[in-house]
Structures are given as structure tokens and as C-alpha cells.
Design a protein around this motif. Structure first.
Motif, short mmCIF file in Angstrom:
data_model
loop_
_atom_site.label_atom_id
_atom_site.label_comp_id
_atom_site.label_asym_id
_atom_site.label_seq_id
_atom_site.Cartn_x
_atom_site.Cartn_y
_atom_site.Cartn_z
N GLU A 51 0.63 -1.28 -0.13
CA GLU A 51 -0.11 0.06 -0.06
C GLU A 51 0.88 1.39 -0.02
OE1 GLU A 51 -3.26 0.00 -0.63
OE2 GLU A 51 -3.33 -2.25 -0.27
N GLU A 52 2.22 1.02 0.16
CA GLU A 52 3.02 2.36 0.19
C GLU A 52 2.80 3.29 -0.76
OE1 GLU A 52 7.62 3.56 1.28
OE2 GLU A 52 7.19 1.50 0.93
N LYS A 53 2.52 2.75 -2.09
CA LYS A 53 2.65 3.54 -3.35
C LYS A 53 1.13 3.86 -3.67
CE LYS A 53 7.12 2.23 -4.82
NZ LYS A 53 7.81 1.76 -6.00
N ASN A 54 -0.01 3.42 -2.72
CA ASN A 54 -1.25 3.69 -3.05
C ASN A 54 -1.70 5.19 -2.29
OD1 ASN A 54 -3.93 3.82 -3.13
ND2 ASN A 54 -4.27 1.75 -2.38
N PRO A 55 -1.70 6.17 -3.27
CA PRO A 55 -2.06 7.45 -2.59
C PRO A 55 -3.54 7.59 -2.21
CG PRO A 55 -2.09 7.78 -5.06
CD PRO A 55 -1.61 6.33 -4.86
N ASN A 56 -4.39 6.58 -2.59
CA ASN A 56 -5.90 6.70 -1.86
C ASN A 56 -5.95 5.68 -0.61
OD1 ASN A 56 -6.55 8.30 -4.29
ND2 ASN A 56 -6.58 6.43 -5.50
N TYR A 57 -4.78 4.96 -0.21
CA TYR A 57 -5.08 4.35 0.85
C TYR A 57 -5.25 4.88 2.15
CZ TYR A 57 -4.28 0.57 4.41
OH TYR A 57 -4.55 -0.36 5.20
N GLU A 58 -6.40 4.46 2.66
CA GLU A 58 -6.86 5.07 4.10
C GLU A 58 -6.43 4.27 5.20
OE1 GLU A 58 -8.69 7.84 4.82
OE2 GLU A 58 -8.22 8.57 2.85
N LEU A 59 -5.93 4.59 6.33
CA LEU A 59 -5.69 3.90 7.45
C LEU A 59 -6.89 3.43 8.18
CD1 LEU A 59 -2.81 6.15 9.21
CD2 LEU A 59 -2.45 3.91 8.03
N LYS A 60 -6.67 2.30 8.63
CA LYS A 60 -7.64 1.72 9.43
C LYS A 60 -7.22 1.79 10.94
CE LYS A 60 -8.54 -1.53 5.68
NZ LYS A 60 -7.66 -1.10 4.88
N ASN A 61 -8.15 1.31 12.10
CA ASN A 61 -7.93 1.39 13.32
C ASN A 61 -6.66 0.39 13.62
OD1 ASN A 61 -9.64 3.44 14.50
ND2 ASN A 61 -11.26 1.92 14.17
N THR A 62 -5.75 1.19 14.54
CA THR A 62 -4.35 0.33 14.56
C THR A 62 -3.41 0.27 13.83
OG1 THR A 62 -5.17 -1.96 14.41
CG2 THR A 62 -5.66 -1.24 16.72
N GLU A 63 -3.57 0.85 12.73
CA GLU A 63 -2.34 0.78 11.49
C GLU A 63 -1.69 2.25 11.85
OE1 GLU A 63 -4.78 -1.70 8.16
OE2 GLU A 63 -4.46 0.58 7.96
N ALA A 64 -0.44 2.42 11.17
CA ALA A 64 0.56 3.42 11.21
C ALA A 64 1.11 3.44 9.84
CB ALA A 64 1.32 3.16 12.36
N THR A 65 1.57 4.61 9.62
CA THR A 65 2.24 4.78 8.42
C THR A 65 3.83 4.23 8.74
OG1 THR A 65 2.85 7.11 9.03
CG2 THR A 65 1.03 6.71 7.60
N PHE A 66 4.31 4.42 9.74
CA PHE A 66 5.70 4.26 10.01
C PHE A 66 6.34 3.18 11.10
CE2 PHE A 66 6.22 8.22 7.80
CZ PHE A 66 6.79 7.99 6.77
N ILE A 67 5.31 3.31 12.29
CA ILE A 67 5.55 2.49 13.36
C ILE A 67 5.14 1.08 13.03
CG2 ILE A 67 4.58 2.00 15.80
CD1 ILE A 67 6.12 4.69 15.30
N GLY A 68 6.13 0.03 13.56
CA GLY A 68 6.11 -1.22 13.14
C GLY A 68 5.17 -2.31 13.80
N LYS A 69 4.68 -3.18 13.11
CA LYS A 69 3.44 -3.96 13.49
C LYS A 69 3.97 -4.66 14.65
CE LYS A 69 1.13 -8.17 12.12
NZ LYS A 69 0.94 -9.12 11.01
N GLY A 70 3.05 -4.73 15.77
CA GLY A 70 3.52 -5.23 17.05
C GLY A 70 3.87 -4.27 17.98
N THR A 71 4.20 -3.12 17.64
CA THR A 71 4.50 -1.96 18.66
C THR A 71 3.37 -1.58 19.61
OG1 THR A 71 6.23 -1.09 16.99
CG2 THR A 71 5.46 0.32 18.74
N LYS A 72 3.81 -1.58 20.67
CA LYS A 72 2.75 -1.18 21.86
C LYS A 72 2.33 0.06 21.67
CE LYS A 72 3.15 -5.52 23.22
NZ LYS A 72 2.22 -6.30 22.71
N ILE A 73 0.88 0.59 21.89
CA ILE A 73 0.44 1.84 22.21
C ILE A 73 0.15 2.28 23.64
CG2 ILE A 73 -1.26 3.46 21.62
CD1 ILE A 73 -2.10 1.61 18.97
N TYR A 74 0.38 3.29 24.30
CA TYR A 74 0.21 3.43 25.50
C TYR A 74 -0.57 4.78 25.57
CZ TYR A 74 4.14 0.19 26.43
OH TYR A 74 4.73 -0.85 26.34
N LYS A 75 -1.44 4.63 26.85
CA LYS A 75 -2.16 5.98 27.09
C LYS A 75 -1.24 6.99 27.67
CE LYS A 75 -6.39 6.80 30.03
NZ LYS A 75 -5.92 8.11 30.21
N ILE A 76 -1.55 8.37 27.69
CA ILE A 76 -0.77 9.34 28.64
C ILE A 76 -1.44 9.38 29.98
CG2 ILE A 76 -0.17 11.61 28.53
CD1 ILE A 76 1.46 10.02 26.53
N ASN A 77 -0.96 9.59 31.09
CA ASN A 77 -1.62 9.59 32.29
C ASN A 77 -2.26 11.11 32.03
OD1 ASN A 77 -0.89 7.17 33.37
ND2 ASN A 77 0.88 7.91 34.13
#
Length: 120
Positions: free
Chosen positions: A76-102
């Protein structure tokens, strides 16, 4: 007979022109520049350098999820029409944890891989 030959010649020229245009289009590569963004709970969070520079370890809360897909490096990198879905990122690798800010009850900021991402 001359009409048929003339018509055939015109059709041949049109077909050759269409064929070469299609070949040229196949050889063209599109380039998409992606910004550093994460989609979480139907909202887009963008890397915020200013907030990242002010965050401390005490500000980082509990784990709330992980990245399931990374656009850059995928088909999808060369697809200008690609829309991110929930839990997807442009650069952050798959499996990387997401944390809340206190103390961020509205979850306007999230913390991923030593970076703060905020809703614009």
C-alpha cells in the motif's frame, strides 16, 4: 474497398496510440509521501515533536493496544488513496505497543516508541 482500407488504417493508428499510452502508464511509478500518523479508535494521531520533548516516564500510562499494520514497506506504500484503518500506522512497526498518557481522560495523546502522537 478504399473506404474499408482507410477505415482500417485509422483504426490501426488509434489502437497503436492507445496501446503505447497504456505501456507508458504502466512504466510510471507513483510516489506518495506519508506523514507519521497512527489511527486509533477512529481518530488519526500525528507525531508531535513538541509534546514528545516534554513527556516524562511518569506521564506514560498503561498499554492500550498495538499496531497491526505498517503502510511504509507494504504493497500500500505507493497507493495515494489508501486510508488507514484502526490500529494501523504509516511508519511504526507491526506489534509496537500503544500507551495511554496519564491524566489525558479524552485520549487526545498516545505514546508509541518514545514519541507522542496527538489529534490535530
Amino acid at each position: 474497398m478504399k473506404k474499408i482500407m482507410g477505415l482500417a488504417l485509422v483504426l490501426l493508428i488509434i489502437l497503436i496510440g492507445c496501446s503505447s499510452k497504456t505501456d507508458n502508464q504502466k512504466n510510471q511509478q507513483s510516489s506518495v509521501e506519508w506523514v507519521d500518523v497512527v489511527k486509533w479508535q477512529d481518530k488519526k494521531y500525528y507525531y508531535n515533536e513538541k509534546q514528545t520533548n516534554t513527556i516524562t516516564k511518569d506521564d506514560i500510562g498503561k498499554e492500550i493496544g498495538e499496531i497491526t499494520f505498517t503502510v511504509v514497506g507494504s504493497e500500500e506504500e505507493k497507493n495515494p488513496n489508501y486510508e488507514l484503518k484502526n490500529t494501523e500506522a504509516t511508519f511504526i512497526g507491526k506489534g509496537t505497543k500503544i500507551y495511554k498518557i496519564n491524566n489525558d481522560e479524552n485520549v487526545d495523546m498516545i505514546y508509541i516508541q518514545n514519541k507522542v502522537y496527538t489529534i490535530k
